[in-house]
Design a protein around this motif. Structure first.
Motif, short mmCIF file in Angstrom:
data_model
loop_
_atom_site.label_atom_id
_atom_site.label_comp_id
_atom_site.label_asym_id
_atom_site.label_seq_id
_atom_site.Cartn_x
_atom_site.Cartn_y
_atom_site.Cartn_z
N VAL A 1 0.82 -1.14 0.09
CA VAL A 1 0.15 0.13 0.10
C VAL A 1 0.98 1.24 -0.02
N LEU A 2 1.81 1.25 0.79
CA LEU A 2 2.74 2.45 1.01
C LEU A 2 3.67 2.63 -0.45
N PHE A 3 4.06 1.43 -1.17
CA PHE A 3 4.61 1.63 -2.51
C PHE A 3 3.56 2.30 -3.58
N ALA A 4 2.17 1.69 -3.33
CA ALA A 4 1.39 2.24 -4.54
C ALA A 4 0.98 3.63 -4.22
N ALA A 5 0.89 3.80 -2.98
CA ALA A 5 0.65 5.50 -2.65
C ALA A 5 1.77 6.72 -3.35
N ALA A 6 2.84 6.19 -2.85
CA ALA A 6 4.22 6.71 -3.16
C ALA A 6 4.34 6.80 -4.72
N SER A 7 4.17 5.62 -5.26
CA SER A 7 4.42 5.60 -6.70
C SER A 7 3.24 6.47 -7.43
N ALA A 8 2.17 6.49 -7.05
CA ALA A 8 0.71 7.30 -7.48
C ALA A 8 1.27 8.63 -7.31
N ALA A 9 1.78 9.13 -6.22
CA ALA A 9 2.10 10.58 -5.89
C ALA A 9 3.12 11.10 -6.96
N PHE A 10 4.24 10.11 -7.00
CA PHE A 10 5.49 10.43 -7.84
C PHE A 10 4.97 10.49 -9.27
N SER A 11 4.36 9.62 -9.62
CA SER A 11 3.56 9.48 -11.22
C SER A 11 2.86 10.89 -11.34
N THR A 12 2.13 11.28 -10.60
CA THR A 12 1.06 12.42 -10.89
C THR A 12 2.07 13.55 -10.84
N VAL A 13 3.21 13.92 -10.07
CA VAL A 13 3.87 15.03 -10.16
C VAL A 13 4.81 14.99 -11.51
N VAL A 14 5.22 13.59 -11.75
CA VAL A 14 5.95 13.82 -12.83
C VAL A 14 5.17 14.02 -14.21
N THR A 15 3.92 13.37 -14.33
CA THR A 15 3.08 13.55 -15.38
C THR A 15 2.62 14.96 -15.44
N THR A 16 2.39 15.75 -14.23
CA THR A 16 1.91 17.11 -14.28
C THR A 16 3.00 17.91 -15.08
N TYR A 17 4.42 17.75 -14.57
CA TYR A 17 5.43 18.58 -15.08
C TYR A 17 5.84 18.31 -16.65
N SER A 18 5.61 16.78 -17.01
CA SER A 18 5.94 16.56 -18.41
C SER A 18 4.98 16.84 -19.13
N ASP A 19 3.78 17.13 -18.82
CA ASP A 19 2.77 17.77 -19.55
C ASP A 19 2.79 19.40 -19.89
N LYS A 20 3.27 20.05 -18.81
CA LYS A 20 3.53 21.20 -18.78
C LYS A 20 4.72 21.63 -19.93
N LEU A 21 5.78 20.72 -19.76
CA LEU A 21 7.10 20.71 -20.50
C LEU A 21 6.78 20.51 -22.04
N THR A 22 5.79 19.48 -22.18
CA THR A 22 5.27 19.14 -23.59
C THR A 22 4.76 20.46 -24.21
N GLN A 23 3.90 21.02 -23.38
CA GLN A 23 2.94 22.24 -23.91
C GLN A 23 3.65 23.30 -24.25
N SER A 24 4.69 23.44 -23.37
CA SER A 24 5.82 24.58 -23.50
C SER A 24 6.64 24.45 -24.86
N ILE A 25 7.04 23.32 -25.00
CA ILE A 25 7.95 22.81 -26.36
C ILE A 25 6.94 22.83 -27.69
N VAL A 26 5.78 22.64 -27.55
CA VAL A 26 4.89 22.48 -28.72
C VAL A 26 4.60 24.06 -29.01
N GLY A 27 4.37 24.86 -27.91
CA GLY A 27 3.97 26.27 -28.26
C GLY A 27 5.27 26.87 -28.56
N ARG A 28 6.59 26.66 -28.40
CA ARG A 28 7.86 27.31 -29.13
C ARG A 28 7.75 26.92 -30.24
#
Length: 132
Positions: free
Chosen positions: A99-126
């Motif tokens: 359960v601890l691994f699932a929660a930590a993994s989900a939190a980490f994945s959420t952070v990474v996904t959020t920032y990678s989406d922002k990075l992708t949108q920034s690159i495409v906008g440029r």
């Protein structure tokens, strides 16, 4: 006075006129919808490559980050419980650790996904600004 045949013919023509009008109205409605969709597509600044990049890049980053997180998790848990002598204690804590691994993994994945989406949108906008 009109004959029965003439009345039938006139009724059929009136019905045909109504059917024709309804058909033309339906075709116009479809034509307007197609025109609206074409205008939306023309206003969309994303090319096919932009859309593919927006889909693939965050997914790739997410996979790499997930594997990295799992590797770090395994390294840490192996250092905490390196000996097979405490396997019984590990089994008892297995559910909690899962359960601890699932929660930590989900939190980490959420952070990474959020920032990678922002990075992708920034690159495409440029790229879109350079195209203009």
């Amino acid at each position: 006075m009109q004959s029965a045949h003439t009345r039938d013919t006139n009724e059929k023509l009136a019905n045909l006129d109504n059917t024709t009008k309804e058909t033309v109205q339906r075709i116009d409605k479809v034509n307007n919808k197609i025109t609206d969709l074409r205008e939306q597509r023309m206003r969309d600044p994303d090319t096919l490559g932009d859309k593919a990049f927006k889909l693939a890049f965050p997914a790739l980053i997410g996979m790499v980050a997930g594997k990295a997180f799992q590797s770090v998790w395994n390294l840490v848990t192996n250092k905490v419980h390196p000996s097979p002598n405490d396997d019984e204690a590990d089994r008892k804590q297995g559910l909690l650790m899962s359960v601890l691994f699932a929660a930590a993994s989900a939190a980490f994945s959420t952070v990474v996904t959020t920032y990678s989406d922002k990075l992708t949108q920034s690159i495409v906008g440029r790229l879109q600004r350079k195209r203009k």
